[in-house]
Design a protein around this motif. Structure first.
Motif, PDB file in Angstrom:
ATOM      1  N   THR A 115     -19.441  65.576   2.001  1.00 31.86           N
ATOM      2  CA  THR A 115     -18.164  65.704   1.297  1.00 31.86           C
ATOM      3  C   THR A 115     -17.445  64.368   1.240  1.00 31.86           C
ATOM      4  O   THR A 115     -16.902  63.971   0.193  1.00 31.86           O
ATOM      5  N   ALA A 116     -17.436  63.634   2.366  1.00 34.92           N
ATOM      6  CA  ALA A 116     -16.806  62.312   2.398  1.00 34.92           C
ATOM      7  C   ALA A 116     -17.516  61.356   1.443  1.00 34.92           C
ATOM      8  O   ALA A 116     -16.876  60.529   0.771  1.00 34.92           O
ATOM      9  N   PHE A 117     -18.840  61.478   1.373  1.00 34.48           N
ATOM     10  CA  PHE A 117     -19.634  60.642   0.478  1.00 34.48           C
ATOM     11  C   PHE A 117     -19.253  60.905  -0.966  1.00 34.48           C
ATOM     12  O   PHE A 117     -19.037  59.974  -1.763  1.00 34.48           O
ATOM     13  N   LEU A 118     -19.122  62.186  -1.326  1.00 34.56           N
ATOM     14  CA  LEU A 118     -18.756  62.532  -2.701  1.00 34.56           C
ATOM     15  C   LEU A 118     -17.336  62.085  -3.019  1.00 34.56           C
ATOM     16  O   LEU A 118     -17.057  61.657  -4.142  1.00 34.56           O
ATOM     17  N   GLN A 119     -16.444  62.178  -2.042  1.00 38.61           N
ATOM     18  CA  GLN A 119     -15.072  61.705  -2.258  1.00 38.61           C
ATOM     19  C   GLN A 119     -15.058  60.200  -2.508  1.00 38.61           C
ATOM     20  O   GLN A 119     -14.247  59.699  -3.295  1.00 38.61           O
ATOM     21  N   LEU A 120     -15.974  59.494  -1.841  1.00 36.68           N
ATOM     22  CA  LEU A 120     -16.063  58.048  -2.024  1.00 36.68           C
ATOM     23  C   LEU A 120     -16.514  57.700  -3.434  1.00 36.68           C
ATOM     24  O   LEU A 120     -15.969  56.782  -4.068  1.00 36.68           O
ATOM     25  N   ILE A 121     -17.517  58.440  -3.936  1.00 35.54           N
ATOM     26  CA  ILE A 121     -18.080  58.075  -5.238  1.00 35.54           C
ATOM     27  C   ILE A 121     -17.457  58.830  -6.397  1.00 35.54           C
ATOM     28  O   ILE A 121     -17.736  58.517  -7.554  1.00 35.54           O
ATOM     29  N   GLU A 122     -16.586  59.819  -6.115  1.00 32.21           N
ATOM     30  CA  GLU A 122     -15.984  60.600  -7.207  1.00 32.21           C
ATOM     31  C   GLU A 122     -15.259  59.718  -8.220  1.00 32.21           C
ATOM     32  O   GLU A 122     -15.403  59.931  -9.434  1.00 32.21           O
ATOM     33  N   PRO A 123     -14.479  58.708  -7.789  1.00 36.79           N
ATOM     34  CA  PRO A 123     -13.839  57.854  -8.800  1.00 36.79           C
ATOM     35  C   PRO A 123     -14.852  57.155  -9.704  1.00 36.79           C
ATOM     36  O   PRO A 123     -14.618  57.011 -10.907  1.00 36.79           O
ATOM     37  N   ALA A 124     -15.994  56.745  -9.121  1.00 36.35           N
ATOM     38  CA  ALA A 124     -17.016  56.080  -9.938  1.00 36.35           C
ATOM     39  C   ALA A 124     -17.604  57.036 -10.962  1.00 36.35           C
ATOM     40  O   ALA A 124     -17.892  56.649 -12.093  1.00 36.35           O
ATOM     41  N   ILE A 125     -17.771  58.303 -10.583  1.00 32.97           N
ATOM     42  CA  ILE A 125     -18.294  59.293 -11.529  1.00 32.97           C
ATOM     43  C   ILE A 125     -17.240  59.614 -12.582  1.00 32.97           C
ATOM     44  O   ILE A 125     -17.528  59.737 -13.776  1.00 32.97           O
ATOM     45  N   ASP A 126     -15.997  59.757 -12.155  1.00 28.80           N
ATOM     46  CA  ASP A 126     -14.921  60.104 -13.080  1.00 28.80           C
ATOM     47  C   ASP A 126     -14.695  59.027 -14.134  1.00 28.80           C
ATOM     48  O   ASP A 126     -14.300  59.327 -15.270  1.00 28.80           O
ATOM     49  N   HIS A 173     -24.696  52.784   0.214  1.00 28.52           N
ATOM     50  CA  HIS A 173     -23.920  53.569   1.169  1.00 28.52           C
ATOM     51  C   HIS A 173     -24.839  54.353   2.108  1.00 28.52           C
ATOM     52  O   HIS A 173     -24.602  54.396   3.320  1.00 28.52           O
ATOM     53  N   ALA A 174     -25.868  54.978   1.549  1.00 25.20           N
ATOM     54  CA  ALA A 174     -26.766  55.788   2.368  1.00 25.20           C
ATOM     55  C   ALA A 174     -27.539  54.931   3.371  1.00 25.20           C
ATOM     56  O   ALA A 174     -27.695  55.299   4.536  1.00 25.20           O
ATOM     57  N   ARG A 175     -28.018  53.774   2.929  1.00 24.11           N
ATOM     58  CA  ARG A 175     -28.780  52.916   3.844  1.00 24.11           C
ATOM     59  C   ARG A 175     -27.886  52.327   4.940  1.00 24.11           C
ATOM     60  O   ARG A 175     -28.366  51.978   6.014  1.00 24.11           O
ATOM     61  N   GLY A 176     -26.589  52.228   4.678  1.00 25.44           N
ATOM     62  CA  GLY A 176     -25.677  51.727   5.687  1.00 25.44           C
ATOM     63  C   GLY A 176     -25.001  52.805   6.512  1.00 25.44           C
ATOM     64  O   GLY A 176     -24.175  52.501   7.375  1.00 25.44           O
ATOM     65  N   HIS A 177     -25.352  54.067   6.269  1.00 25.75           N
ATOM     66  CA  HIS A 177     -24.700  55.175   6.972  1.00 25.75           C
ATOM     67  C   HIS A 177     -25.185  55.232   8.414  1.00 25.75           C
ATOM     68  O   HIS A 177     -26.381  55.352   8.678  1.00 25.75           O
ATOM     69  N   ARG A 178     -24.267  55.175   9.364  1.00 19.77           N
ATOM     70  CA  ARG A 178     -24.665  55.059  10.770  1.00 19.77           C
ATOM     71  C   ARG A 178     -25.381  56.301  11.288  1.00 19.77           C
ATOM     72  O   ARG A 178     -26.325  56.176  12.081  1.00 19.77           O
ATOM     73  N   LEU A 179     -24.976  57.500  10.850  1.00 22.39           N
ATOM     74  CA  LEU A 179     -25.639  58.706  11.348  1.00 22.39           C
ATOM     75  C   LEU A 179     -27.041  58.848  10.774  1.00 22.39           C
ATOM     76  O   LEU A 179     -27.985  59.201  11.490  1.00 22.39           O
ATOM     77  N   LEU A 180     -27.184  58.599   9.489  1.00 32.43           N
ATOM     78  CA  LEU A 180     -28.510  58.689   8.880  1.00 32.43           C
ATOM     79  C   LEU A 180     -29.429  57.650   9.494  1.00 32.43           C
ATOM     80  O   LEU A 180     -30.588  57.947   9.824  1.00 32.43           O
ATOM     81  N   GLY A 181     -28.928  56.432   9.683  1.00 33.35           N
ATOM     82  CA  GLY A 181     -29.739  55.392  10.298  1.00 33.35           C
ATOM     83  C   GLY A 181     -30.150  55.750  11.710  1.00 33.35           C
ATOM     84  O   GLY A 181     -31.301  55.536  12.116  1.00 33.35           O
ATOM     85  N   ALA A 182     -29.221  56.340  12.484  1.00 32.08           N
ATOM     86  CA  ALA A 182     -29.538  56.730  13.858  1.00 32.08           C
ATOM     87  C   ALA A 182     -30.562  57.855  13.886  1.00 32.08           C
ATOM     88  O   ALA A 182     -31.467  57.872  14.736  1.00 32.08           O
ATOM     89  N   ALA A 183     -30.438  58.806  12.948  1.00 29.56           N
ATOM     90  CA  ALA A 183     -31.382  59.921  12.907  1.00 29.56           C
ATOM     91  C   ALA A 183     -32.790  59.448  12.578  1.00 29.56           C
ATOM     92  O   ALA A 183     -33.770  59.868  13.209  1.00 29.56           O
ATOM     93  N   VAL A 184     -32.895  58.569  11.583  1.00 33.61           N
ATOM     94  CA  VAL A 184     -34.215  58.032  11.217  1.00 33.61           C
ATOM     95  C   VAL A 184     -34.795  57.208  12.365  1.00 33.61           C
ATOM     96  O   VAL A 184     -36.000  57.239  12.619  1.00 33.61           O
ATOM     97  N   ARG A 185     -33.931  56.508  13.078  1.00 35.46           N
ATOM     98  CA  ARG A 185     -34.375  55.689  14.215  1.00 35.46           C
ATOM     99  C   ARG A 185     -34.832  56.545  15.393  1.00 35.46           C
ATOM    100  O   ARG A 185     -35.872  56.277  15.994  1.00 35.46           O
TER     101      ARG A 185
END
Length: 205
Positions: free
Chosen positions: A65-76, A95-107
């Motif tokens: 949800t936070a991700f979509l809120q971040l990019i919503e202006p770009a889509i709009d 954004h996804a490659r720099g996301h700390r949780l996704l990076g930690a999970a993959v690690r």
């Protein structure tokens, strides 16, 4: 949900995010660590956060949800052209490659995480579609996008982003300009594909 319950739940999710980013994906005592980090007892954690799987699901939903809120202006503000799609994909991948949780999970737990975004990517795609679909549909309804199938568009773009985020390739996805050049080439290929009548498909520009 009362304001107090919402505040406690937010504390639980904040604590879970910190614990997971610090290596907690592989922990056998993660609930205890989250409760301690949030300053809560285990019964309170269960009451407002639920099981570990429920906390993780809620955290994923919050992050998307936070991700979509971040990019919503770009889509709009989007226009239906190739340059926009390239810029949007660069934004999403970066954004996804720099996301700390996704990076930690993959690690920490790649064997558990990677299938969620590859062989079982339909779950992630469905979540993204539920969040982004109404934004894209508004663009279509206002005549700013052609009458495309919004769900199919989001499905394709989400799977493409996931591949660039998770799969190593010759392109340096951490270099925005290198990624932009690669994406322009890919979109250029699709624009040149002929239809059955031999005429190239119309480009997005």
């Amino acid at each position: 949900m009362s304001s107090q319950a919402g505040e406690i739940r937010a504390r639980i999710l904040d604590a879970a995010a910190d614990c997971l980013a610090e290596g907690g994906f592989a922990s056998n005592r993660l609930l205890s660590v989250i409760a301690r980090r949030a300053g809560l007892s285990r019964p309170t954690l269960y009451k407002y956060g639920g099981t570990l799987d429920e906390i993780k699901d809620a955290l994923i939903e919050r992050e998307l949800t936070a991700f979509l809120q971040l990019i919503e202006p770009a889509i709009d503000e989007a226009e239906w052209d190739a340059d926009y799609v390239v810029d949007l994909l660069v934004l999403l991948v970066g954004h996804a490659r720099g996301h700390r949780l996704l990076g930690a999970a993959v690690r920490d737990v790649p064997d558990l995480v990677l299938p969620l975004f590859t062989t079982h990517a339909d779950v992630t795609v469905a979540r993204v579609t539920a969040l982004a679909g109404p934004i894209v549909q508004r663009k279509i309804d206002r005549g700013e996008f052609p009458p495309i199938d919004a769900a199919v568009l989001i499905d394709v773009l989400t799977r493409f982003v996931l591949s660039l985020v998770l799969v190593n390739s010759a392109v340096d996805a951490d270099d925005p300009e290198a990624l932009r050049r690669y994406l322009r080439t890919v979109i250029g290929f699709t624009a040149l594909l002929p239809g059955r009548d031999g005429v190239p498909s119309p480009s997005m520009s």
